[in-house]
Design an enzyme around this catalytic site. Structure first.
Site, PDB file in Angstrom:
ATOM      1  N   CYS B  36       0.827  -1.208   0.000  1.00  0.00           N
ATOM      2  CA  CYS B  36       0.000   0.000   0.000  1.00  0.00           C
ATOM      3  C   CYS B  36       0.858   1.253   0.000  1.00  0.00           C
ATOM      4  CB  CYS B  36      -0.898   0.042   1.220  1.00  0.00           C
ATOM      5  SG  CYS B  36      -1.965  -1.375   1.322  1.00  0.00           S
ATOM      6  N   ASP B  38       2.677   2.312   2.640  1.00  0.00           N
ATOM      7  CA  ASP B  38       2.819   2.927   3.969  1.00  0.00           C
ATOM      8  C   ASP B  38       3.163   1.870   5.019  1.00  0.00           C
ATOM      9  OD1 ASP B  38       1.701   5.657   3.472  1.00  0.00           O
ATOM     10  OD2 ASP B  38      -0.099   4.527   2.993  1.00  0.00           O
ATOM     11  N   CYS B  63       3.958   8.434   2.456  1.00  0.00           N
ATOM     12  CA  CYS B  63       3.886   9.769   1.879  1.00  0.00           C
ATOM     13  C   CYS B  63       3.917  10.829   2.983  1.00  0.00           C
ATOM     14  CB  CYS B  63       2.640   9.896   1.037  1.00  0.00           C
ATOM     15  SG  CYS B  63       1.162   9.476   1.923  1.00  0.00           S
ATOM     16  N   CYS B 107      -3.928   7.348   6.317  1.00  0.00           N
ATOM     17  CA  CYS B 107      -2.643   7.565   6.994  1.00  0.00           C
ATOM     18  C   CYS B 107      -2.849   7.785   8.492  1.00  0.00           C
ATOM     19  CB  CYS B 107      -1.921   8.778   6.408  1.00  0.00           C
ATOM     20  SG  CYS B 107      -1.413   8.526   4.703  1.00  0.00           S
TER      21      CYS B 107
END
Lengths: 392, 138
Positions: B36, B38, B63, B107
């Site tokens: 993904c 992350d 990110c 996130c």
């Protein structure tokens, strides 16, 4: 350093366009003599574009964009071929979405069978794979001239020769390539080719489809009799004039630009490989790579963070990471090259051009290693990677 | 294609707080996966008597919003009890950052999950009952 996304319209091009926004506003379809200026201007541009490709002016059709040219080539050709019972399209897994989404549309609504050819780890399509995919139902082969993300230049002349021999129409999306490479549609046996002006210092909103005489393709935009009854819509005269001008200027300096860009590209690639450990170059090298494309993956770092860090230093770049876009999937091109997801997420693309200077290349080489090192230091993936290599 | 991030997100991305690792941590938690794009790892130092989180560090691959969410989440639980820390929600993290773009909300979820993992790791090591973790659909 993101010239692949778009380029600024050059001042000479803009100057050539200006009169067509003002005093020379005649509709080329009108009969009175005032409109003749517009017609003449369009035909001049058609000649400029044709000349650059070694095509006949009657084989150039202006469109609203490179995307429209791609849509037209695929949908128009498959539509026409249906009458002859042919419903097979061969393309590749690394095409631009203008091709891929058109192909998906044809699969979903027009009963077209699509073969998406794989590529090798550098992004090359194999000519043997094209040959093996051809059936008696094949209506069109469409392979991009050069890839926009990783810069790999496909064996277009070889695929063209194969398709000519097998009597299958061959289309190539040259939206990126036409801005950097010499293209001879006759020598390369290309039947259809898509282009866009804004990738070559021309204006946005204008593209072209080259169609070799005798190519059997249905119209895509229906309406008036413009473009010799093949593409309806009142012509974007200023845009077309700008495209012609941009193409002529491009052609006049192409070899020189190519030499300068290739040298800077190779300096940047060599510098990154030297200064950043475990950097992976994506795509091909040397003459098989677009002269302006640099694409790397840095294991352990995510692309968007690099873009924002570079942006804070005044450098524009691009990434294949999902995090930079509205979707959550990383670049289909990088995955097709066999990159793992985390490597695709960690990609960074620089595309250089007329605005690039040697100082900028040096500046990137000065700041990028620190940026990558800093982000890697806070990445659990980088730690795992070093452990797996026995370096930690 | 830069997304519109708030000033707070950019601040925590450019200068993340609590980056790093804790030697001999009392709890470690990880959330996300490389597919993904992350991965977040949280390290805790907890006072055994007071059950207060005395120190917290993170390492994140992801990110800008993943890094900012980690940074903010660690700020929000530092000095708090393990019970309080458990109750930190992803929306509280996002709010503290003056919002995240909708596509980046996962996130903040990742931060919540990594903290839960770390707290349960601590609880397990200290003979405390584990708290069932609800995994978000992301």
């Amino acid at each position: 350093m993101d010239h692949t996304a778009t380029t600024p319209t050059s001042p000479e091009v803009l100057k050539a366009m200006m009169p067509y926004f003002g005093e020379m506003f005649g509709n080329p379809s009108s009969v009175y003599s005032f409109s003749r200026q517009s017609r003449t201007a369009i035909e001049k541009a058609r000649g400029q574009v044709a000349h650059a490709l070694n095509a006949d002016p009657s084989e150039i059709f202006f469109t609203g964009s490179g995307t429209e040219a791609d849509n037209w080539a695929l949908k128009g050709t498959l539509e026409k071929a249906k009458l002859k019972g042919k419903n097979h399209l061969i393309t590749t897994s690394i095409e631009h979405h203008a091709i891929l989404h058109s192909a998906e549309f044809l699969e979903a609504y027009e009963g077209v069978d699509v073969t998406y050819l794989p590529v090798d780890s550098e992004g090359f399509v194999k000519v043997e794979d094209v040959a093996a995919a051809i059936t008696d139902k094949t209506a069109l082969v469409s392979v991009m001239f050069a890839n926009n993300e990783v810069g790999t230049i496909e064996p277009i002349a070889e695929i063209g020769a194969l398709c000519r021999e097998r009597k299958i129409p061959f289309h190539t999306d040259a939206v990126q390539a036409a801005a950097h490479l010499n293209i001879d549609v006759k020598a390369m046996n290309i039947d259809m080719l898509s282009m866009s002006a804004h990738k070559m210092y021309g204006p946005k909103g204008v593209g072209a489809l080259y169609m070799k005489k005798g190519t059997r393709t249905e119209n895509f935009i229906h309406g008036g009799a413009q473009e010799r009854k093949h593409r309806a819509s009142t012509e974007n005269i200023a845009g077309i004039v700008g495209f012609g001008e941009a193409m002529e200027i491009l052609k006049s300096r192409l070899d020189e630009d190519k030499a300068i860009n290739s040298a800077r590209r190779d300096k940047l690639i060599a510098g990154i490989l030297e200064k950043i450990p475990h950097a992976k170059l994506n795509g091909a090298t040397g003459d098989k790579r677009l002269p302006n494309n640099i694409n790397f993956s840095f294991i352990g770092v995510e692309g968007e963070t690099l873009l924002l860090d570079l942006d804070s230093k005044g450098i524009s770049a691009s990434t294949g990471s999902a995090c930079s876009s509205e979707s959550l999937d990383p670049s289909h091109v990088l995955l097709a090259l066999g990159l793992k997801h985390e490597m695709a997420h960690g990609s960074l693309r620089f595309t250089i051009g007329r605005l690039t200077t040697d100082e900028q290349i040096d500046y990137v080489l000065e700041v990028l290693p620190e940026i990558v090192a800093r982000r890697r230091a806070m990445s659990p993936l980088w730690e795992d990677y070093l452990k797996s290599k026995g370096e930690l | 294609m830069a997304l519109d991030y708030s000033k707070k997100v950019m601040d925590h991305f450019i200068n993340p707080r609590n980056v790093g690792e804790i030697e001999n941590p009392d709890g470690v938690g990880e959330a996300g996966n490389p597919k993904c794009g992350d991965i977040m790892k949280i390290y805790l130092k907890v006072n055994d008597d007071t059950k207060i989180i005395e120190d917290v560090k993170f390492k994140t691959f992801g990110c800008a919003s993943a890094i900012a969410s980690s940074s903010m989440a660690t700020e929000l639980i530092k000095g708090r009890s393990i019970e309080d820390a458990w109750n930190l929600t992803n929306s509280a993290v996002a709010e503290a950052l003056d919002g995240l773009p909708p596509i980046k909300m996962h996130c903040s979820v990742l931060a919540e999950e990594a903290i839960h993992e770390a707290l349960n790791d601590y609880r397990g090591k200290h003979g405390m009952e584990l708290i069932p973790v609800e995994h978000h659909e992301e």
